[in-house]
Design an enzyme around this catalytic site. Sequence first.
Site, PDB file in Angstrom:
ATOM      1  N   ASP A 235      22.348  -0.880 -13.045  1.00 15.61           N
ATOM      2  CA  ASP A 235      21.370  -0.843 -12.068  1.00 15.61           C
ATOM      3  C   ASP A 235      20.333  -0.276 -12.678  1.00 15.61           C
ATOM      4  OD1 ASP A 235      20.498  -0.096  -9.438  1.00 15.61           O
ATOM      5  OD2 ASP A 235      21.013   1.761  -9.682  1.00 15.61           O
TER       6      ASP A 235
ATOM      7  N   LYS B 107      -6.163   1.955  -2.311  1.00 19.24           N
ATOM      8  CA  LYS B 107      -5.565   1.888  -3.330  1.00 19.24           C
ATOM      9  C   LYS B 107      -4.884   0.604  -3.530  1.00 19.24           C
ATOM     10  CE  LYS B 107      -1.595   4.614  -2.397  1.00 19.24           C
ATOM     11  NZ  LYS B 107      -0.741   5.739  -2.692  1.00 19.24           N
TER      12      LYS B 107
END
Lengths: 1002, 369
Positions: free
Chosen positions: A309, A500
């Site tokens: 993971d 942004k």
Amino acid sequence: MLKEGVEDWRRKQQDIELNNRIVKVHRGNGSFEETKWKYIKIGDVIKVEKDNFFPADLILLSSNYPDGICYVETMNLDGETNLKIKQALEVTSDLQEDGDFTNLRQIIKCEDPNANLYSFVGTMDYKGMRHPLSPQQLLLRDSKLRNTDYIYGAVIFTGHDTKVMQNATEPPSKRSKIEKKMDYIIYLLLCSLLGIALLGSVFFGIWTKADLRNGELKRWYLRPDDSTVFYDPKRAPLASFCHLLTALMLYNYFIPISLYISIEMVKILQAVFINQDIDMYDEESDKPTHARTSNLNEELGQVDTILSDKTGTLTCNMMEFIKCSIAGTAYGQSVTEVEKAMALRKGVPLGDEIEAGGHKEKQIEESPHVKGFNLKDPRIMDGNWIHEPNKDVIRDFFRLLAICHTCIPEVDETDKVSYEAESPDEAAFVIAARELGFEFYKRTQTSIVIRERDPNQNVADYQYRKYELLNVLEFSSSRRRMSVIVKEPEPEGRILLFSKGADSVMFTRLAPDGRKFEEETKRHINEYSDSGLRTLVLAYRVLDEKEYENFAEKFRTAKISGSADRDEQIGEAADSIERDLILLGATAVEDKLQKGVPECIDKLAQAGIKIWVLTGDKMETAINIGFACSLLRQGMTQIIIALEAPDIIALEKNGDKDSIAKASKQSVMGQIEDGIKQVPTLGQSSTESFALIIDGKSLTYALEDDVKFKFLDLAVKCASVICCRSSPKQKALVTRLVKHSDKVTLAIGDGANDVGMLQEADIGVGISGVEGMQAVMASDIAIAQFRFLERLLLVHGHWCYRRISVMICYFFYKNVTFGVTIFLYEAFASFSGKPAYNDWFLSLYNVFFTSLPVIALGVFDQDVSSRLCLQYPELYQEGVQNVLFSWRRILGWMFNGVVNAILIFFFCTTALKDQAFRQDGQVAGLDALGATMYTCVVWVVNCQMALSVNYFTIIQHIFIWGSITVWYIFLMVYGAIDPKYSKTAYMVFIEQLGPQRYHIGW
Amino acid sequence: MTHGLSHLPFCFFSGSSPPICRPCEVRTPASGRGSRVELAAVMDEAGSSASAGSAPRGGRPARSGVFYKFTQQDLPAWKPAMTPGYVIAIFLIIGIIFVPVGLICLQASNRVAEIVHRYDIDCVPDAYRSNKQAYIKDSSISKKCIQKVKVQYHMKAPIYVYYELDNFYQNHRRYIKSRSDKQLRHGLQYTDSSCSPIERSNGLPVVPCGLIAWSLFNDTYDFTRGSMGLMVDRKNISWRSDREHKYGKDVYPFNFQNGSLIGGGKLDPDIPLSNQEDLIVWMRAAALPQFRKLYGVIEEDIQADETITMHITNNYNTYSFGGKKSLVLTTSTWLGGKNDFLGYAYLITGSSSIFLCILFALIHVKIPR
């Protein structure tokens, strides 16, 4: 077995605890009663309060916020710690009070229970209107309500129908490959046992029959004329069959029953050692390694593929604001993990790296490290930015960071602010802004308050600036940017758009006069991304009133339109305003890797272990991390399989499910085949290595039955594989797929979303980190940090594999040796079933005289020290290729056993033949021969052990030589007790010759 | 056996990736105080004493001391590495020890004078040669038989007299179980089914019961040298422990060999079992189908070239199962009777290990590792 029973019982305790949790359920007339989870039924309306888990899958009806939003933490589902916003349908969001539910009638229709966490379709009939339901209204079980006082929800799926449970897989009972192979050896031995027993029975039958012919007694001393069924010549076949049963009992030493017990013991002790290892003990969290099942110790030495993971496993799931480029000037001197890894790979110890390291430590001692912030630059820290030439740009830059986000501040009693963010990136931005004196302080529905510190170092002197929040243009993966529109406080009162976004979209949107620092910024961004940082470009724009009015109108209509292309309309509206921006600079955030991850991965790669990363992240993020943890390297060819071809996107818009699926599959197939063509066949050596990157959607198709083996084919040829956007179920499926190739897989993860993967893999390693305990509960071994995996595999895995396989081989060897001597003796006793040894000798063989050394071998033996194991990871291949437990090795050991037995038997019988063996003239009877042979076996088997052991601590010495001594002691004590044997004790002195003879002859 | 060794030489020179020295990356202590022995534990392979100094934290074991090393699997250990030198030395030592031992054994065995005389065929009158069973079963025929042997070596007293049987399965399960140790020790009230099928006869218990006793060997031997008789001492031929502990002093034979089928020898019902040494010797089952049992001891020297006359009563039926009977006269040494095997085994082992030692040494000189 017992062990597993206890584990099951514990699991049950947990289930009971879970079932009896309390939640408030509507019981008519607007009254809510506390009810246990297990009594919740579909259709109930329930009220969940802050920081509680949802007991079932719910449709959000309303929350304490007027617009029906609530914040949800889905850590248990996807491992992401950020908060997600869910929103109720507008028509239901006014159900604010308990009493509102008195006469509520709704009909919810929804899809059948399924495992897909990210999709949901359904409708709600309410007040005669039909409203569509989407994942936006779905609250999943096992997620947690945050930042919201309470919500009301209607239960749609409970228990095993919930999406989480659909994703869960049965906890399997795992057995190691070695143990499975051991079964085959047992079968083999069982067959040979049957074989020799049968052989003996046939001979016995023939001889018994011959004893009585036409009334003539042959071996009259056996009285064949007056016999029981076991020896009756008249019923020789029956006697023969009875003999077969006797023989099976007699030769049962071929089947080492004590092996199972010994292995179990050894494994438990090995697990204790693993747990005790101080090098795998995490001081910070005070967590040692915890081997939860000891079944799989040796499997740790055979791992071929690691499925990992990402979030919380490779990374800390903690973004650190580390560098920024403002107005064309680069700030931030910290060294990133990737830079360190790269420097290390080049073998050049960077001078300034060491310096930086030293510097860092000093810093730590000076001021407490701020989580998520690692910008080190005296030019802008501590208010020094005021002296920089572009101080206005710097100020706007940080104001933008403080405003343009969706975080929620939490102010505690000491007036310190912490943030709940949708993504850790955003948290890092606001924290950075806070550290530099632009503290995001308060958010309401319509405003944002920033507390600005005076740059002149007067801490107490705050200046509150309240920005009026006009619009939020949210982030989406297609837009790849987010903006907010705010109105500045007076006196300026300008309307500003702060934006942004990714560099690819932002640079094209700059105004001609806003490109002043473009060149430098671009250069910085490239540098940043080379060092594995995530970059964002910041820009702003001043809007005039009229323009804003226009936009606001357009935006509002788009938002309330509710039509199918609503999102598109919103996107268009946003697009129209997000242009002509003025560049401020760029940020670089490091997705902080866990300590030692790149080194660890490097070592594991050197050991020949393949590493796959399965993550729920976006592809870009995953690739970045891949570089950061040296999974991907410059010069690797990346094979990317994704479904972003324009034709498929077009199809998706049409919404025809079948054709989408068909086209997608086609496309995935094509891409996989292209990939296979690219990768040279194994024979050709190439300097290039390949990395496969596949996204979740493609993975769905790649995992279908007809494609998956092709996919596997491609994947195993690649050095690294990264699967992005994968669901828990997919993780488990990928794991299962890899297991198909008969390789040992190890899955490592920390979140509840990894549970399926951990259970599916041959070995599941849970990280007992900050996230919940689900992964640990489902794992076989829990470690505190990813980097411990290195030691766990290369040292403990290697040792355990070696120990267990040698131990099993040895066990078979010693029992074969023993069994064959018994069999050989039978051949000289007309197969009548008389064992050569005293009954007590027989039963104590596996208990006292040969058991402890082999257990010591299993627990303590080390071929090389841990230091060498780590220094030469190549040694690990021994386990992956299963050198020590190949059939050749096993049969070799058994052959050795047979040869030893034959040598011992013939040596002893010849040496003690028929002449006197003592000066007094007495001859050796059966008991003498038996004891002698037994002595020889004990010696030989223990000396063989001494030869197999590589690592003699005092323990080994005591056990091996002690076992032999114990035999002599036993012989004497036993002889003293029973007068029958008092004399046989001292003949053993001569017989020490036996084993020594063997020793060399072998 | 392969040791990890065989891999190592490859690793030592794999320079492609410089190995990272682990001790360098030992985590930095959160505080600078307290000497960290952990580092020493990693590096310290020889097991030199790691100095104590860090206090145990919160229940974790102290990072030093034997127990710590034990839990870290870092106990001082002897790790034998089978280098060519060691192997050669070990073989050499074994050879040096074994060859002389072998020679000594062989010499001891050679000092033993042994006469083995098979008589089971010679003692059957020519008329019965084709049907030996008829001869042996017919009690009216005299079983006396005289055989002469010429002694070739000087035999020094004590000379042991054995009878040797072949193809007689005293180790047969049915046979060996058919006895009652309790009865032998304590008397007829302990007769039990373990003695089947010779448990009772004519309704009365048999003492000693069981197949072994029932099939007691009953050939007898007398020896004469010239005209002089040679005394055969039939005392103390059994194990002392047997006489003293396993056979009762007040247990007398009873109802023995009274059944329909007579097995082997009879016993004097007036002598207690503990003095029936023939029985005691016979009852100690032989391990293999070919075996000898002690008959008696001659306490006189026999000179070389003397002729011994053996007066045999050939009672025991081995003809039905084709077993051989022999009479054995032998002296003994500290090693027992005549058996060259032990000596040869030592010699062969010793010399082959010396041979291997030389071979390895040569290989090692030619192709040093």
